[in-house]
Design an enzyme around this catalytic site. Sequence first.
Site, PDB file in Angstrom:
ATOM      1  N   TYR A   1     -14.123  -3.423   9.804  1.00  0.00           N
ATOM      2  CA  TYR A   1     -12.559  -2.934   9.850  1.00  0.00           C
ATOM      3  C   TYR A   1     -11.642  -2.856  10.905  1.00  0.00           C
ATOM      4  O   TYR A   1     -10.578  -3.917  11.317  1.00  0.00           O
ATOM      5  CB  TYR A   1     -12.541  -1.902   9.245  1.00  0.00           C
ATOM      6  CG  TYR A   1     -11.751  -0.745   8.561  1.00  0.00           C
ATOM      7  CD1 TYR A   1     -10.595  -0.908   8.329  1.00  0.00           C
ATOM      8  CD2 TYR A   1     -10.956  -0.115  10.771  1.00  0.00           C
ATOM      9  CE1 TYR A   1      -9.231   0.155   8.409  1.00  0.00           C
ATOM     10  CE2 TYR A   1      -9.541   0.836  10.316  1.00  0.00           C
ATOM     11  CZ  TYR A   1      -9.291   0.521   9.766  1.00  0.00           C
ATOM     12  OH  TYR A   1      -7.971   1.645   9.509  1.00  0.00           O
TER      13      TYR A   1
ATOM     14  N   GLY B   1       0.373  -1.459  -0.299  1.00  0.00           N
ATOM     15  CA  GLY B   1       0.289   0.027   0.012  1.00  0.00           C
ATOM     16  C   GLY B   1       1.310   1.318   0.011  1.00  0.00           C
ATOM     17  O   GLY B   1       0.697   1.888   0.767  1.00  0.00           O
TER      18      GLY B   1
ATOM     19  N   ILE C   1       0.063   7.004   3.919  1.00  0.00           N
ATOM     20  CA  ILE C   1       0.522   7.195   4.818  1.00  0.00           C
ATOM     21  C   ILE C   1       1.855   5.922   3.987  1.00  0.00           C
ATOM     22  O   ILE C   1       2.976   6.163   4.912  1.00  0.00           O
ATOM     23  CB  ILE C   1       0.346   6.243   6.078  1.00  0.00           C
ATOM     24  CG1 ILE C   1      -0.758   7.057   6.703  1.00  0.00           C
ATOM     25  CG2 ILE C   1       1.379   5.838   6.930  1.00  0.00           C
ATOM     26  CD1 ILE C   1      -1.827   6.306   7.567  1.00  0.00           C
ATOM     27  N   GLY C   2       1.587   5.153   3.658  1.00  0.00           N
ATOM     28  CA  GLY C   2       2.770   4.643   2.947  1.00  0.00           C
ATOM     29  C   GLY C   2       3.669   4.999   2.009  1.00  0.00           C
ATOM     30  O   GLY C   2       4.586   4.791   2.451  1.00  0.00           O
TER      31      GLY C   2
END
Length: 345
Positions: free
Chosen positions: A193, A9, A14-15
């Site tokens: 989630y 990802g 964030i990745g």
Amino acid sequence: MKRVVLVTGANSGIGLSLCERLLTEDSQLHLCLACRNMQRAEAARSALLTSHTDAQVDLLHLDVGSVQSVLTAAKEIKDRYNRIDFLYLNAGIMPNPQVDVKAFFKGLFSRNVINMFATAEGLLTQQDRLNSDGLQEVFATNLFGHFLLIRELEPLLCSAYHTSRIVWTSSSNARRSAFSIEDTQHRNGTEPYSSSKYASDMLSVALNRHKNSQGLFSSVICPGLVMTNLTYGILPSFFWTLIMPIMWLIRIFTNTFTLTPYNGAEALHWLFLQKPESLDLRAKYHSLTSGLGTNYTQPRQMDIDEGMSEVFYSKLLELEKAVRRKLSEENAKKEAHKKYLNDIE
């Protein structure tokens, strides 16, 4: 020797911010962006090379929600590299989020507003579905695909000659109350989630119990409340336009509102600089941002039951066997059908 770092990802949010920070920290590392969308991955690679012209950045097609894609990608990784120093398991999905609007506005002007944004407890649900492998999509993408990747890469991760690190991007939404050991895929719930993120916390603890002696160490982070594509998908855009000024104001009084992907990647980057022996393997490392904008990392103990994590680990191993067996049978049928077509031509 160059360190090899693989990030799932990695093409946005964030990745991508993590990759930027890692290359700034160590321009000599060998970085691999493992992504589902290769067009976006190529754009991410180009952006990284613009600011780090001499960096070694590879691309790898990986859809962690697909068993076949994971197996194919793992084979390619083993062909390319003879070690992996860091495996950042960052890819994740939150499909079809639904917000209780009444509860949202009630919480927005209450003393519970910070906790509401941080955990989404009582506020956020999702609609999950089965994927092509017959697994719940959120469970498969956020957890099982990564577990299968780890299993496939054990020859590179578990070595007597060096230590390797796994780092999971978890969430403050990872709540024990959302997870059931009797329903690990969350087929019957409305918070897949949260369930999947709590499951990754448990799996990290179990991996440390089973793999530390083989040189593999697992850690978990929480990025805080970060505005990414996943976050923006929770509410209509006009909602965010209305509440963002309030959120920036609240940030003065709380450290969990990291807000930007760069800030959210703080704990991921911090762990890159630590020796595994110095870490608390039962802690979740939180990215935090002070009201003055200073980023720092803080460990907080996870609510994990050792016995349940061990049962869960065993269930994942059993599921792995079943999934491999099913895939083998399907491939055998395809080969038989292909042979039949060739024979009648």
